[in-house]
Design a protein around this motif. Structure first.
Motif, PDB file in Angstrom:
ATOM      1  N   ARG A 109       1.085  15.043  -0.304  1.00 37.04           N
ATOM      2  CA  ARG A 109       1.280  14.034  -1.355  1.00 37.04           C
ATOM      3  C   ARG A 109       2.756  13.656  -1.490  1.00 37.04           C
ATOM      4  NH1 ARG A 109      -3.084  15.666  -6.170  1.00 37.04           N
ATOM      5  NH2 ARG A 109      -4.923  15.493  -4.814  1.00 37.04           N
TER       6      ARG A 109
ATOM      7  N   ARG B 228       4.715   9.762  -0.762  1.00 30.84           N
ATOM      8  CA  ARG B 228       5.663   9.014  -1.609  1.00 30.84           C
ATOM      9  C   ARG B 228       6.918   8.594  -0.852  1.00 30.84           C
ATOM     10  NH1 ARG B 228       3.386  12.702  -5.502  1.00 30.84           N
ATOM     11  NH2 ARG B 228       4.797  14.387  -4.884  1.00 30.84           N
TER      12      ARG B 228
ATOM     13  N   SER C 275      -1.092   9.440  -2.988  1.00 32.10           N
ATOM     14  CA  SER C 275       0.168   9.106  -3.665  1.00 32.10           C
ATOM     15  C   SER C 275       0.885   7.928  -3.020  1.00 32.10           C
ATOM     16  CB  SER C 275       1.096  10.327  -3.689  1.00 32.10           C
ATOM     17  OG  SER C 275       1.261  10.856  -2.390  1.00 32.10           O
TER      18      SER C 275
END
Length: 535
Positions: free
Chosen positions: A176, A180, A234
């Motif tokens: 995750r 990002r 994400s």
């Protein structure tokens, strides 16, 4: 040694801070003489280390780190990281923060040249995650992986895919964090390429239930699927996922098909006696993991309203069950049609599955196109003709579920393209009448009766002709030959469709019967009275 001394530049005692920097300066000077590089002078930083303000100390420590790390070579990465990570986990909170900053600066300054060291560095970082209890310390480790991913996305992807299943919470958070990063789309495309390559070898999925070395190869596409899910979770902006959906959607459907009814081997790629921490919400079913990936991807592409409808209809539960996943596929396709997610690329990817040697893939494709026949999309992209021909052929498939879905699709043509139904009525009625005589499955017979209800209602008396008599005869036979219990279970699902069928016949054929021979009139009246009473 610098990995231990560097964080001490933020020690609580000013003398300790200055002596630590003096030692670092000596070490770098010694290395410079040995390696014939430019001598590094850190003495001018000592004055700044007198300040008691923590933020000022951390800024100064970071400046020292940038100067010092330029003197490192990639061969020293392993020793430095182990030392600085040890400092981060054992020193005071301020020194621990400084250690984290030194690690990140080192990777930012030297990471580009560390391609070959990536697997070993990731192993070191991963091994220290369980000991980093504080969230802020874990953030340093996650960010360190992200820095490496920025320089070497493929190497980081390959290394993380070596982790065991099911994913532990740290591995989930690592993916995750990567999602990002500015390189997330590149990493997502790498995962998609791996999944496509793995799916080209369907034999791998057959090893999922087996123990031994072969199951590691079988687990590879499943690990890629799980990683893809966490990366997408994400990833922003959402539009970037939507652009890849025409490729992602059929890819994940195929993974669901390949894992349907499979279970993870007990070893699951783990070292013996190694503890497994299952991430929140994960299950042991490979199919469920694949469905969760699809759910996450669709959450990025369609509104919460439509996702709510999918869940309310228990679409994922239907899709996971080998006995009902054709119905789950129909429910899924129905929703996606209303959200304009089904594209030409998707249809072209799924169409060859109708001829796949895998029964699961044929069922999935037949269910997909059965629902598409309700909508004008196939006609819009000039694919109605090949799909119609394929469904007629699939009405003879070895799989009873494929035959059933093919029959449903032919019936749905009445609402999706009624003019094509009239054009091809002979072939369609022939396929449906063949299905109504299928003695191997009452489900197929019931499906054909439902399809005939739609077809008869659309064609009218002129087009249906004397085929009505044959339909009525086999409808009556259907009730006569199946057991009382089977009739009850079938009627629960089909009574409304059969009732609609007879009412449609009554309205469309009655005028024809008035002009027909008396024998035909008598047959129609008596047969309809008897069959309608049973319904």
């Amino acid at each position: 040694m610098i990995g231990v001394l560097g964080p001490l530049s933020c020690d609580s005692l000013a003398t300790s801070r200055q002596r630590a920097v003096d030692c670092i300066s000596c070490l770098l000077s010694t290395q410079g003489k040995v390696m014939h590089t430019r001598e590094v002078d850190l003495n001018h930083f000592c004055e700044e280390l007198v300040a008691a303000d923590v933020d000022s100390l951390l800024r100064t420590s970071s400046k020292i780190a940038k100067v010092a790390c330029k003197s490192f070579c990639s061969e020293q990465a392993r020793g430095f990281l182990k030392a600085v990570l040890g400092s981060m986990l054992s020193f005071s909170p301020t020194c621990a923060r400084a250690a984290g900053e030194w690690m990140l600066i080192f990777l930012k300054e030297c990471g580009r040249e560390m391609l070959l060291e990536v697997p070993e560095i990731l192993t070191i970082l991963y091994d220290h995650l369980p000991a980093a209890q504080q969230g802020s310390l874990k953030e340093f480790l996650f960010e360190a992986v992200s820095v490496l991913g920025c320089y070497h996305p493929e190497a980081v992807t390959n290394s993380l895919l070596q982790r065991h299943l099911p994913m532990d919470s740290d591995t989930v958070e690592l993916w995750r964090t990567l999602g990002r990063g500015i390189f997330a789309i590149e990493m997502l495309q790498l995962l998609m390429g791996k999944l496509e390559s793995a799916e080209d070898t369907p034999a791998r999925s057959n090893c999922l239930d087996e123990e031994g070395s072969d199951n590691l190869a079988a687990l590879e596409p499943l690990m890629v699927t799980c990683a893809l899910r966490e990366l997408v979770y994400s990833l922003e902006p959402r539009e970037s996922v939507s652009l890849l959906l025409p490729r992602l959607f059929p890819m994940l459907l195929k993974q669901i098909s390949n894992t349907l009814g499979k279970e993870l081997p007990s070893s699951a790629g783990r070292v013996e006696d190694e503890p497994v921490l299952v991430a929140s919400g994960e299950g042991s079913s490979p199919c469920r993991l694949s469905i969760k990936a699809l759910d996450t991807v669709l959450c990025k592409c369609i509104s919460e309203k439509w996702m709510g409808i999918l869940r309310k209809q228990n679409t994922w539960a239907f899709l996971e069950n080998p006995r009902t996943y054709h119905e789950g596929m129909c429910l899924l396709t129905s929703v996606l049609l209303q959200t304009d997610v089904v594209t030409l690329t998707t249809i072209r990817a799924v169409l060859p599955w109708l001829d796949s040697p895998s029964a699961n893939l044929r069922i999935m494709a037949a269910s997909f196109f059965a629902e598409l026949m309700k909508a004008p999309v196939l006609q819009k992209w000039k694919l109605l003709q090949p799909v119609h021909r394929a469904l007629v052929d699939k009405s003879l498939d070895a799989s009873s579920t494929v035959r059933r879905m093919a029959v449903r699709g032919l019936g749905n043509l009445a609402s999706g393209a009624p003019e094509k139904l009239r054009k091809h009525k002979k072939a369609i009625l022939k396929a449906l009448m063949r299905a109504i005589k299928d003695v191997t499955s009452s489900e197929i017979v019931g499906e054909s009766l439902s399809a005939l209800a739609k077809v008869v209602a659309e064609l009218g008396e002129k087009d249906i002709g004397v085929t009505f008599k044959e339909i009525a005869l086999y409808t009556k036979t259907f009730f006569d030959v199946v057991s009382e219990r089977a009739v009850a279970s079938t009627l629960e699902r089909r009574a409304c469709a059969l009732d609609c069928l007879f009412l449609s016949m009554a309205s469309t054929v009655w005028k024809t019967c008035l002009d027909a021979p008396r024998k035909w009139q008598e047959f129609t009246c008596s047969d309809m009275r008897g069959a309608h009473a049973v319904v």
